[in-house]
Design an enzyme around this catalytic site. Sequence first.
Site, PDB file in Angstrom:
ATOM      1  N   ASN A   1       0.847  -1.187   0.000  1.00  0.00           N
ATOM      2  CA  ASN A   1       0.000   0.000   0.000  1.00  0.00           C
ATOM      3  C   ASN A   1       0.884   1.238   0.000  1.00  0.00           C
ATOM      4  O   ASN A   1       2.110   1.135   0.010  1.00  0.00           O
ATOM      5  CB  ASN A   1      -0.963  -0.019   1.190  1.00  0.00           C
ATOM      6  N   ARG A   2       0.285   2.416  -0.005  1.00  0.00           N
ATOM      7  CA  ARG A   2       1.031   3.660  -0.231  1.00  0.00           C
ATOM      8  C   ARG A   2       1.625   4.266   1.028  1.00  0.00           C
ATOM      9  O   ARG A   2       2.113   5.404   0.998  1.00  0.00           O
ATOM     10  CB  ARG A   2       0.119   4.697  -0.905  1.00  0.00           C
TER      11      ARG A   2
END
Length: 233
Positions: free
Chosen positions: A34-35
């Site tokens: 994920n970011r």
Amino acid sequence: LLKPSQAQTLKGRRVLITAGPTHEPIDPVRYIANRSSGKQGYAIATAAAAAGAEVVLVSGPVNLPDPAGVRTIRVEAARDMLAEVERALPADIAIFAAAVADWRVANAGAQKIKKTAHGMPPLDMVENPDILATIARRASNRPPLVIGFAAETEHVADNAAAKLARKGCDWIVANDVSPATGIMGGDSNAVQVFMKDHAAPEIWPAMSKDEVAARLIARIAETFSPTESIPRP
Ligand code: CTP
Ligand code: CA
């Protein structure tokens, strides 16, 4: 006047922090991620160390250097993160800032998945352990103050209040990570702090992630009186 970060307000306290994303393997060369940049969790570790705490940081893969004066343990997947968190207990304060992947691939390949005429093989996804809830609900060695984060893209307050109850933690630091806010990966943050048994959250103005960290550490120090002794097993 000393800034809280310079005042040794957490001297003698042991603080456990998770940060960053986790990487969940698909095969030896691919993963799901994920970011999360890890910036907010690393800033909290730095602020806790500056306040005199003994800090253990269990970090997923990020592009950040180990914070000075912090024992940093690098992990990849959620299950490794949980194992290292459990090994790091006991702690006086646990802060779960990691963006843990909610699911992992149950049938991760031992070899690189190859293209075939049938297209991509389906990935069986299974839920990862909830590290925050596992620690917050422990019968023994539960840290006296357990803090979670809630990253939301909508209905921030409702979701955060529900998470506080569901996870069994003491505080939830909620933020809006919609792309327009620039919080995910950026340097600033705007949070609301939900506390167990408090009717309303504390709504903090937008500030840098370093300032959120300093303010969170100051707020934590206020809840521990200097003479209070934490029972150790
Ligand atoms: N968390 C955790 N382990 C997980 C998932 C989440 O420790 N497997 C922690 C995060 O570090 C954070 C808090 O739980 O402190 C909330 O994470 P979040 O992703 O917002 O909540 P979820 O319960 O996973 O719910 P959802 O993603 O569906 O909103
Ligand atoms: Ca999640």
